[in-house]
Design a protein around this motif. Structure first.
Motif, PDB file in Angstrom:
ATOM      1  N   UNK A 650     -13.530   6.229  -1.386  1.00 14.34           N
ATOM      2  CA  UNK A 650     -13.538   5.013  -2.220  1.00 14.34           C
ATOM      3  C   UNK A 650     -12.334   4.136  -1.891  1.00 14.34           C
ATOM      4  N   UNK A 651     -12.460   2.830  -2.098  1.00 14.44           N
ATOM      5  CA  UNK A 651     -11.366   1.919  -1.722  1.00 14.44           C
ATOM      6  C   UNK A 651     -10.047   2.201  -2.428  1.00 14.44           C
ATOM      7  N   UNK A 652     -10.095   2.809  -3.626  1.00 18.92           N
ATOM      8  CA  UNK A 652      -8.860   3.055  -4.367  1.00 18.92           C
ATOM      9  C   UNK A 652      -8.277   4.436  -4.102  1.00 18.92           C
ATOM     10  N   UNK A 653      -8.746   5.102  -3.057  1.00 17.43           N
ATOM     11  CA  UNK A 653      -8.236   6.443  -2.764  1.00 17.43           C
ATOM     12  C   UNK A 653      -6.781   6.361  -2.311  1.00 17.43           C
ATOM     13  N   UNK A 654      -6.008   7.381  -2.675  1.00 22.65           N
ATOM     14  CA  UNK A 654      -4.577   7.365  -2.383  1.00 22.65           C
ATOM     15  C   UNK A 654      -4.286   7.438  -0.885  1.00 22.65           C
ATOM     16  N   UNK A 655      -5.234   7.930  -0.078  1.00 23.12           N
ATOM     17  CA  UNK A 655      -4.993   7.999   1.359  1.00 23.12           C
ATOM     18  C   UNK A 655      -4.763   6.616   1.971  1.00 23.12           C
ATOM     19  N   UNK A 656      -5.402   5.612   1.383  1.00 25.53           N
ATOM     20  CA  UNK A 656      -5.252   4.264   1.940  1.00 25.53           C
ATOM     21  C   UNK A 656      -3.837   3.723   1.747  1.00 25.53           C
ATOM     22  N   UNK A 657      -3.084   4.324   0.820  1.00 28.36           N
ATOM     23  CA  UNK A 657      -1.695   3.914   0.663  1.00 28.36           C
ATOM     24  C   UNK A 657      -0.854   4.328   1.863  1.00 28.36           C
ATOM     25  N   UNK A 658      -1.281   5.364   2.570  1.00 30.82           N
ATOM     26  CA  UNK A 658      -0.569   5.826   3.757  1.00 30.82           C
ATOM     27  C   UNK A 658      -1.111   5.202   5.037  1.00 30.82           C
ATOM     28  N   UNK A 659      -2.282   4.583   4.948  1.00 32.25           N
ATOM     29  CA  UNK A 659      -2.918   4.008   6.136  1.00 32.25           C
ATOM     30  C   UNK A 659      -2.428   2.569   6.302  1.00 32.25           C
ATOM     31  N   UNK A 660      -1.324   2.406   6.989  1.00 28.80           N
ATOM     32  CA  UNK A 660      -0.682   1.096   7.060  1.00 28.80           C
ATOM     33  C   UNK A 660      -1.375   0.147   8.018  1.00 28.80           C
ATOM     34  N   UNK A 661      -2.113   0.660   8.999  1.00 24.15           N
ATOM     35  CA  UNK A 661      -2.675  -0.224  10.016  1.00 24.15           C
ATOM     36  C   UNK A 661      -4.069  -0.735   9.669  1.00 24.15           C
ATOM     37  N   UNK A 662      -4.679  -0.221   8.607  1.00 28.50           N
ATOM     38  CA  UNK A 662      -6.032  -0.643   8.261  1.00 28.50           C
ATOM     39  C   UNK A 662      -6.230  -0.467   6.758  1.00 28.50           C
ATOM     40  N   UNK A 663      -6.725  -1.508   6.098  1.00 27.26           N
ATOM     41  CA  UNK A 663      -7.000  -1.423   4.670  1.00 27.26           C
ATOM     42  C   UNK A 663      -8.443  -0.980   4.452  1.00 27.26           C
TER      43      UNK A 663
END
Length: 711
Positions: A650-663
């Motif tokens: 899901x877009x609000x998953x915490x992993x995306x906070x670490x994925x700096x090169x792609x939202x």
């Protein structure tokens, strides 16, 4: 303020208006001469009048007058010229008159423009000065966006009209009367034809344009209301989203825009109808001149030179008449706009100018008690917050006002700060009414800190020191061009009715801050920040900010020294692995690939990852170094692994906070891009697609993302 714009202009520019009016009257002399000269050229050297005999000559520039009881008096016999020489001489005189008339227009228009801009500056300053003198309750009834719009935009047309207020009717009227008089002198009936058309224009066009003034006023009022409504939406955007009223606001704005559209469309229709009629009347007159004037020439009752001169004179008649009618419409329109501004900036109980008068010296400390005497304060709806309250606070006392949020404690505090004026009763400092004391006393000897602090659009330093800027305390030395500019600024400020205070002076009252000058001001400010527990916040803000190296050269040098000192200390304490510095010839594994290529972090958006990948020069450097294909292939690998790992999250998953090169929002875009670029050679990929892929590699950090792309 003066309710009449004409009286306001005349009061402040009487001398300048008289001077330019004199210049306008003087300019009518060469203007009239330029009408008569074409007739002399056509009848004289062109048609040969006076040159019937071979070798005949005529005097040029002969000065003679027929005086009553004396007869002819000749001042200068002139030069005897033949036909060709006379033609060239008269043509050169015509050119000279064109230049002279042009120079008159240049001077008059330049003078009018400067006069108008000075008055516009005066009006704007007067309006802002009145804002500074409005009583506190006035600001609860007006919107800041509307006030700012009036000062900035609605008085803008006044500047263009002010210079024309008295000069334009005299100039245009003089030109029209000069042309009309010349036509009448040449032929009475042609003059009457022109006069009848002019009378019709004067009588009909202004009446039709009254509707334009009404529509223009409605347009201005609706536009101002729209500005205020948009300001309300911006200020209350939180309430709009919380209560799901965004569609209601859209409907309201659409309705207002529809009303404005209707008014503007009616305005355009009526304006072009008036323009059509005015142009038609202007073109009818030449038709009559050609027909009737030509008939008179055929009958021998009018010579060709006179007809040419009449047509030439009339060519300069519709222009001034049209502009004169336009001026009259502008006058009425400007008067309406000016009255609206005056009404908006007229308030009861304006603060007297002496209250805010400039005072350099600090007042004596307050030693008298602060008293409320039968004080009554009401809210905006008239409900009483305080009813006949009396109290006295002596110097040195600490008093707490305790009440609920709707009771009068805050109102009483605001009354002591002069931010809330009483309905009845008064606040006194000793025997003096607090509202009658100058701001140089209350502003320097009293302080008020409310819960809703306001920050100006300025630096944090300027906001912290704002309460110390009471008056210019130093004289700034200016040299060369700067001194000339300063003298010009002072002269123009005085001519425009503005104060000539130097904003570049040092306005900070260091003594009030407990400092002796700029060198120890920081220590005084730091004590205050420590007292209100803001020192750490200010330090963190400074560490996250970028320094202006042109202003803080010493700071930049010290930061470099600080880096070396920090590195030495970390090595001494065995903590050097916490920070990985940039080293020439070495890859910094804790930095991104883009930062390694730049040998540092990007200082602005021009060198950000996406912009860096699209930079033509940087792309050429990568090609020369043979890195373009490598970075592209690395970016493709990053995109494939990122989509495989995170596409289903899901877009609000915490992993995306670490994925700096792609939202999360970019994953579908890159998924489509991968499908399009799969199995396509590097050379066949477009520059834009290549930049999107290379951007991923620029943001990659191996220890953080761990895709195993860097060994």
């Amino acid at each position: 303020m003066e309710p009449s714009i004409a009286r306001y202009i005349w009061t402040h520019t009487k001398k300048q208006q008289l001077w330019i009016l004199m210049i306008v009257v003087l300019s009518m002399i060469p203007y009239f001469m330029s009408f008569d000269l074409p007739k002399l050229i056509v009848n004289g050297p062109i048609q040969g009048s006076g040159f019937e005999q071979p070798g005949a000559t005529q005097p040029f520039m002969r000065l003679h007058y027929n005086l009553p009881f004396i007869g002819e008096v000749q001042l200068f016999s002139g030069f005897q010229l033949d036909r060709k020489a006379t033609l060239f001489a008269l043509s050169l005189v015509f050119l000279l008159l064109v230049v002279i008339n042009g120079l008159f227009k240049l001077y008059i228009n330049t003078y009018k423009g400067r006069l108008g801009e000075r008055m516009l500056r005066r009006i704007r300053f007067d309006l802002v000065d009145r804002v500074l003198r409005f009583p506190p309750f006035y600001f609860k009834r007006v919107k800041s966006a509307e006030v700012a719009t009036m000062v900035k935009d609605e008085v803008e047309p006044l500047g263009g009209f002010i210079g024309d207020a008295f000069v334009q009717p005299v100039l245009l009227g003089g030109q029209a009367l000069t042309a009309m008089l010349f036509i009448v002198v040449q032929n009475f009936w042609l003059g009457m034809i022109a006069a009848v058309i002019v009378v019709i224009q004067i009588a009909l066009i202004p009446r039709m344009r009254r509707r334009l003034i009404v529509l223009g006023r409605e347009r201005q009022l609706t536009a101002r209301a729209l500005s205020g409504r948009v300001g309300e939406i911006v200020d209350g955007i939180g309430a709009v989203h919380v209560h799901d009223t965004s569609n209601y606001e859209r409907a309201d704005i659409a309705a207002r825009l529809g009303l404005i559209f209707k008014i503007r469309f009616d305005l355009y229709q009526w304006k072009f109808m008036v323009k059509f009629l005015n142009n038609f009347l202007a073109q009818v007159t030449p038709f009559l001149f050609y027909m009737i004037g030509g008939y008179l020439v055929i009958q021998g009752r009018l010579d060709v030179g006179q007809l040419v001169a009449v047509i030439g004179a009339y060519k300069d008649l519709p222009g001034p008449m049209k502009e004169l009618i336009d001026w009259d419409q502008a006058r009425q329109d400007i008067q309406v706009k000016y009255q609206q501004v005056v009404e908006q900036f007229t308030a009861e109980s304006l603060i007297a100018p002496r209250i805010g008068a400039l005072t350099i010296d600090d007042p004596d400390p307050m030693t008298n008690p602060l008293s409320a005497i039968s004080l009554s304060i009401a809210d905006d709806g008239g409900a009483m917050l305080l009813d006949r309250v009396s109290l006295q606070i002596k110097p040195g006392e600490t008093v707490a006002l305790v009440s609920t949020a709707t009771d009068g404690a805050e109102a009483l505090a605001e009354a002591f700060a002069r931010l809330n004026w009483p309905v009845s009763g008064r606040i006194a400092l000793g025997a003096d009414d607090l509202l009658e004391l100058p701001e140089s006393v209350t502003g320097r000897r009293m302080s008020y800190a409310s819960s809703d602090a306001f920050l100006f659009q300025a630096s944090l330093r300027d906001n912290l020191l704002y309460g110390l800027k009471h008056a210019p305390l130093t004289s700034v030395p200016y040299d060369g061009a700067a001194a000339d500019q300063r003298r010009w600024n002072i002269d123009e400020a005085r001519r425009s009715g503005n104060p000539d205070l130097d904003i570049h002076s040092d306005w900070i009252n260091y003594a009030s801050a407990g400092a002796t000058g700029p060198h120890d001001l920081f220590e005084a400010v730091r004590r205050v920040l420590d007292a209100v527990v803001l020192s750490r916040d200010i330090l963190d803000l400074g560490l996250r900010s970028s320094a202006d190296l042109t202003r803080h050269t010493e700071l930049a040098r010290r930061i470099v020294e600080l880096r070396a000192a920090l590195r030495t200390r970390l090595e001494h304490e065995g903590l050097s692995e916490l920070v990985v510095p940039f080293e020439p010839g070495a890859y910094n594994k804790e930095a991104t690939i883009g930062q390694n290529l730049l040998f540092g972090a990007a200082a602005g958006p021009e060198l950000a990852d996406r912009a860096l990948a699209s930079n033509p020069y940087f792309a050429s450097v990568l090609r020369q170094a043979g890195l373009d294909r490598t970075l592209y292939e690395m970016g493709m690998e990053i995109a494939e692994q990122a989509i495989e790992l995170f596409a289903d999250l899901p877009p609000d998953h915490q992993f995306f906070q670490q994925l700096t090169f792609m939202s999360a929002e970019e994953i579908p875009t890159y998924e489509t891009l991968l499908q399009r670029l799969k199995n396509r050679p590097h050379e066949a990929v477009s520059e834009n697609d290549r930049a999107m892929i290379v951007t991923l590699s620029f943001a990659y950090i191996e220890p953080r993302h761990r895709f195993g792309l860097l060994s």
